[in-house]
Design a protein around this motif. Structure first.
Motif, PDB file in Angstrom:
ATOM      1  N   LYS A   1       0.927  -1.171  -0.182  1.00 36.15           N
ATOM      2  CA  LYS A   1       0.213  -0.106  -0.152  1.00 36.15           C
ATOM      3  C   LYS A   1       0.800   1.354   0.065  1.00 36.15           C
ATOM      4  CE  LYS A   1      -0.901  -0.563   4.767  1.00 36.15           C
ATOM      5  NZ  LYS A   1      -1.991  -0.790   5.821  1.00 36.15           N
TER       6      LYS A   1
ATOM      7  N   ASN B   1      -1.023  -5.344   1.666  1.00 31.27           N
ATOM      8  CA  ASN B   1      -2.095  -4.376   1.787  1.00 31.27           C
ATOM      9  C   ASN B   1      -3.017  -4.330   2.866  1.00 31.27           C
ATOM     10  OD1 ASN B   1      -5.221  -3.743   0.513  1.00 31.27           O
ATOM     11  ND2 ASN B   1      -3.791  -2.549  -0.831  1.00 31.27           N
ATOM     12  N   ILE B   2      -3.453  -5.304   3.503  1.00 32.79           N
ATOM     13  CA  ILE B   2      -4.158  -5.115   4.639  1.00 32.79           C
ATOM     14  C   ILE B   2      -3.641  -5.479   5.968  1.00 32.79           C
ATOM     15  CG2 ILE B   2      -6.446  -5.708   3.593  1.00 32.79           C
ATOM     16  CD1 ILE B   2      -6.006  -8.644   4.330  1.00 32.79           C
ATOM     17  N   SER B   3      -2.125  -5.428   6.022  1.00 35.27           N
ATOM     18  CA  SER B   3      -1.461  -5.762   7.077  1.00 35.27           C
ATOM     19  C   SER B   3      -1.689  -6.868   7.950  1.00 35.27           C
ATOM     20  CB  SER B   3      -1.255  -4.416   8.013  1.00 35.27           C
ATOM     21  OG  SER B   3      -0.575  -3.219   7.222  1.00 35.27           O
TER      22      SER B   3
END
Lengths: 348, 346, 336
Positions: free
Chosen positions: C166, C241-243
């Motif tokens: 991200k 991206n969403i950790s």
């Protein structure tokens, strides 16, 4: 080429033998247990001496849906901990990999193994009539967990232990109005669960019932985020791009989607919890942490720790007590300081 | 000579599958009490009747070298349509007829697109898969219980075979489908043409076979079998739900392959899908009897048993082939048929 | 000689024109029906807007589809990519706290290579059919991923790791640079190395290429390894991206999207020639479609049907035979 084939064959054989051996040794213990249990079930053999002369072990067959979320996992763990640590019980666990037909097979298997009780977390409400009749014919009590079933004859199951998804949706909406003020103009976007899943259907229904009663509150967009963080984030991103500042609140059918949406809101440059009100259902630990950090406003608890209640119900049933048809699980709505206080005690 | 050899090769796979099934069942019986009973054996058929029907229909498509990914969605769609129509109070037999008609039309439409416009079956049937699932969402997103008297009667009807052990009506239907399929594949012109197309479509055209018609027809058969499977599945479930059987197409394809049907087409024996289904059924039953596996170990165990099965099957076949090649090489030059499989990966 | 080359170029041209048309069509649709879709502004020092989202979201599909293109060119298929993606994400995130970032990333990539190696061995050396060979890893792989995470959603606060999926570089999502790198690397293999020749050769005619001295098994092994590696890279992108690593749901059904991207891009599932640029555009098309559906507010229960119709229309557009029939009909209409 030939050389390879030969060596591969040797390798395979070794592998196969290895697997069989490990399977045997791994199963030996379980097999004995199974033997004891089934024998005990038929009540023909005398209790084994190490049972301290007390009664036989109660064998519980538990058909779980799968392991699709942390919530589901907490439920499995609760059952395993409750019954695994109790010498009185023996637990047979079967994971259905999200498939109803596997759950039906599992129940049939439990019946053929002559277990003493069956616990079922049904993947969907319908389609259980035939197999539950088989269980009833075999005199095995069936306990439903976290969601009920639609059957013409309610005596097909003993009790239902769980929560009410419609009520959860209603609570989410009510709490939102309480905290935001009922006369404020609020545009809501909804992140639905998997299309067709009963949790999604009912949480949507309950929420909508309350919101429709207040003309100031409007659901402007509703989309499925499949109960996952990644999809929740992706859908929220698209919502923010198309409606942006017009969104005052997010309602997510589970915490994971809400956590994904929070990331999307942050990356959009707004403050979740302040600029956009976020409410979700489930009450997993990361959601409580998000409330502590001020990013999530409300989580409506849906309790997965049903093990103790199930155990109590089975014991009561064995003693011949009449059980309530619906044993409600202990649940609450968490926000603000209450959530922060509860955080250290959250188990899942 | 060549033909003979091919049939022999099929036989090896079928026989090795059968042998492994017996071994697997034997292992289960030794390990778990209550495994070696008639009812457990019958349950394999009762629980998988719909899959046997679907996989058998799919086998025709695969033998022509095509594939049908829409089968699982069609089954779900049929279950939703039946439930919705029965809820409206329609006659049970009329509902069944409508469902079969839907399946036939759906299959024929897919076959037409594939054949007429030379589209790849993967894509067309993938779209078909989305379409059938999506269409059932259109009808309802809820699950519908079926309370129709005829359906419940059929669903609960038990045919006693050995003592009090029973099979269901669905099992009879499934076995009938398999029997018909074996007959059609072996003794009819159509069956031979299916194999010819799978062997080489171009030669089949040159032979003057009606390739377009047969291509459409195999997809129609697959659509029909999916619908029939859907009806049988509806008996089994007594409910209509659009999330039923997510990903079942893979089970059906795997059943075909385990049963010795070649995904590139041209080879196969119609009893294969049945054996494949039984094999995966036994694997599942063993895992359920085990009863202590966590969710992830269940996946790993199922996958590993599947792997072991396929591996042993391959080893048996490769060894037999090699012996054959060697023995042939000693006498005459190696025949084409043996050579064809040797360079691996098909 | 030159005419042959010209012909080849024109085939290439027609093959790639259709995915481009489809992509253009959907963007045009957005121009009219989704207000603000094309707005790109600069926020926090990087570009920002729906189009950027599409690039970022399409990156994982793109990377996987590039690997899948090679496999499909070899008449194979790899349906295990979703599970490999989940394993790679789970490995990376579970290692992050323990070892330095680069080691976690390398470990995830190695796991991807191993998964590819496993598939390749089954398919190339044991002769198991690709769909079933990779079906094994599809089932087992998700179990392994869940085993690593113990069924929970693992999360990380590592900012550097978050950058992969991200972060922004030169105003664009960093993930798109990774996808571009994978694309260029495979393109280089195809165009500039002898391996590239073998890649296309064994797909077109196995036996003749064997006579030409190409050892097909090694090529098969190679493409599955590349595909596994690509899936692992995608796994890093998704989890970063969403950790978090969601072993249960990450990459579920992504194999279908990837295969769709490959076919929309013009590569035939019957093997042979393959079109990497087409695949990339196919992936962009699929993601644009998804994002459009979300922005338009199509009810979720309709999405499947919309997708089905679009897939059929696009593949019909690609079909030479359909266009011919269509043109004939038009002519008849004019004549009549």
């Amino acid at each position: 080429m030939f050389k390879f084939k030969k060596s591969s064959f040797v390798m395979t054989t070794v592998l196969a033998v290895g697997l069989l051996l490990s399977a045997c040794s791994g199963n030996a213990a379980n097999n004995n247990g199974g033997n004891a249990a089934t024998n005990a079930g038929t009540e023909t053999t005398a209790p084994a001496p190490e049972d301290k002369g007390s009664d036989k072990k109660i064998v519980l067959g538990f058909s779980q849906i799968g392991a699709e979320s942390g919530w589901r996992d907490a439920e499995t763990q609760s059952i395993k901990d409750t019954f695994g640590s109790d010498a009185q019980f023996e637990l047979k666990f079967s994971d259905a990999q999200q498939k109803q037909e596997n759950q039906i097979k599992a129940i049939r298997t439990f019946i053929s193994q002559k277990v003493d009780a069956i616990a079922l977390a049904p993947v969907v409400e319908s389609g259980w009539e035939t197999v539950l009749e088989e269980a009833k014919a075999a005199n095995i009590p069936v306990f439903l967990l976290d969601r009920t079933v639609k059957v013409s004859d309610e005596s097909l199951y003993t009790s239902f232990i769980g929560s009410d998804f419609v009520l959860e949706g209603q609570n989410a909406a009510k709490t939102m109005m309480e905290l935001l003020g009922a006369d404020k103009q609020v545009n809501i976007v909804e992140l639905q669960g998997t299309v067709g899943a009963s949790a999604a259907n009912d949480r949507q229904k309950g929420f909508k019932e309350i919101v429709d009663g207040n003309p100031n509150y409007k659901i402007i967009k509703s989309q499925s985020g499949d109960f996952t963080r990644a999809k929740g984030k992706e859908v929220m991103e698209a919502f923010l791009k198309s409606d942006g500042k017009n969104i005052q609140a997010v309602y997510a059918h589970n915490d994971d989607m809400a956590l994904g949406a929070i990331q999307a809101i942050e990356e959009y440059g707004l403050k979740p919890g302040t600029d956009i009100f976020v409410v979700s259902v489930d009450g997993i630990k990361p959601a409580f942490e998000a409330i502590r950090d001020g990013k999530l406003n409300v989580t409506v608890e849906c309790n997965p720790l049903l093990g103790p209640q199930l155990k109590q119900a089975i014991l009561d049933f064995k003693e011949g007590k009449t059980l309530e048809k619906w044993i409600k699980s202990d649940e609450d709505v968490y926000f603000g300081q209450k959530a922060i206080d509860a955080l250290p005690n959250r188990l899942y | 000579m060549k033909l003979n050899l091919r049939i022999n090769q099929n036989n090896i796979i079928i026989l090795s599958t059968l042998l492994l099934i017996i071994l697997l069942y034997g292992a289960g019986s030794v390990l778990y009490t209550g495994f070696f009973t008639w009812q457990v054996f019958f349950n394999l058929f009762i629980d998988n009747a719909y899959l046997i029907i679907v996989a058998t229909g799919l086998a025709f498509v695969i033998i022509t070298g095509g594939i049908d990914l829409s089968v699982a969605s069609v089954v779900a769609f049929v279950s939703v349509v039946s439930a919705a129509l029965l809820q409206e109070g329609m006659n049970a037999y009329a509902v069944m007829a409508i469902c079969l008609l839907i399946g036939i039309m759906f299959g024929a439409a897919q076959g037409y697109l594939i054949q007429r416009f030379d589209l790849h079956p993967w894509i067309v049937t993938l779209a078909g898969m989305f379409l059938a699932r999506g269409a059932s969402y259109f009808i309802t997103t809820q699950s519908i219980v079926i309370e129709n008297a005829t359906y419940t009667a059929i669903s609960k009807f038990k045919i006693n075979l050995v003592g009090s052990n029973f099979i269901s009506v669905s099992v009879v239907i499934a076995l009938a489908v398999v029997a018909i399929a074996i007959y059609v594949a072996k003794y009819t012109e159509f069956g031979r043409a299916v194999f010819a197309i799978g062997g080489s479509e171009r030669s089949a055209v040159l032979m003057g076979l009606p390739v377009p018609r047969i291509t459409v027809l195999v997809y129609t058969i697959s659509g029909f079998c999916s619908a029939l499977g859907g009806i049988v599945f509806t008996f089994y479930m007594l409910s209509g739900y659009n999330l039923h059987l997510m990903g079942m197409e893979m089970d059906a394809i795997a059943a075909c392959v385990i049963g010795g049907i070649l995904l590139t087409g041209g080879f196969g024996y119609l009893v294969g899908p049945l054996l494949g289904v039984i094999c995966s059924g036994i694997i599942q039953t063993i895992v359920m009897y085990q009863g202590t596996l966590s969710s992830w170990w269940t996946k790993i165990a199922v996958g590993f048993l599947l792997f072991l099965f396929i591996l042993l099957q391959r080893v048996i076949v490769i060894r037999r082939q090699r012996r054959r090649i060697i023995s042939h090489a000693a006498g005459k030059p190696a025949p084409n048929g043996g050579d064809r499989r040797a360079p691996a990966s098909v | 000689m030159s005419s042959i080359r010209k012909q080849a170029a024109s085939i290439m041209h027609t093959k790639i024109i259709w995915p481009i048309t489809a992509l253009a069509a959907i963007l045009l649709f957005n121009l009219f029906f989704v207000p603000g879709f094309f707005n790109i502004e600069i926020k926090n020092g990087h570009l920002f807007g729906s189009l950027i989202d599409i690039l970022n979201r399409a990156a994982p599909i793109m990377v996987i589809a590039i690997g899948m293109t090679l496999v499909i060119a070899k008449e194979g298929i790899d349906i295990s990519v979703g599970s490999v993606l989940a394993i790679a994400g789970a490995v990376a995130i579970s290692l992050l706290g323990v070892v330095p970032l680069w080691m976690a990333v390398v470990a995830a990539l190695i796991v991807g290579v191993l998964c590819g190696l496993w598939n390749g061995l089954l398919i190339a050396y044991l002769g198991i059919q690709p769909m079933v060979g990779t079906l094994i890893l599809m089932t087992v792989g998700r179990g392994i991923a869940q085993l690593i995470t113990e069924g929970k959603v693992l999360t990380t606060d590592d900012k550097a790791f978050g950058f992969i999926g991200k972060g922004f570089f030169l105003g664009l999502p960093f993930s798109i640079f990774i996808a571009a790198f994978v694309f260029l690397f495979v393109l280089y293999l195809k165009k500039r190395t002898a391996l590239g020749l073998f890649l296309e050769a064994t797909g077109t005619n196995k036996i003749s290429s064997e006579y030409a001295g190409v050892e097909p098994r090694k090529i098969y092994l190679f493409v599955y390894i590349v595909c596994g590696l690509c899936a692992a890279i995608a796994g890093l992108l998704v989890s970063s991206n969403i950790s978090s690593a969601d072993a249960n749901n990450a990459g579920l059904w992504i194999e279908l999207d990837a295969i769709l991207a490959v076919v929309i891009g013009g590569t035939s599932m019957r093997g042979g020639r393959f079109f990497l640029a087409g695949t990339v555009i196919g992936a962009l098309f699929i993601q644009s479609l998804t994002t459009t559906i979300y922005s338009m507010g199509v009810p979720p229960e309709r999405i499947m049907v919309v997708k089905a119709i679009v897939v059929i229309v696009v593949s019909l557009m690609q079909s030479d035979r359909f266009r011919r029939v269509f043109q004939q009909k038009n002519k008849q209409a004019v004549a009549g």
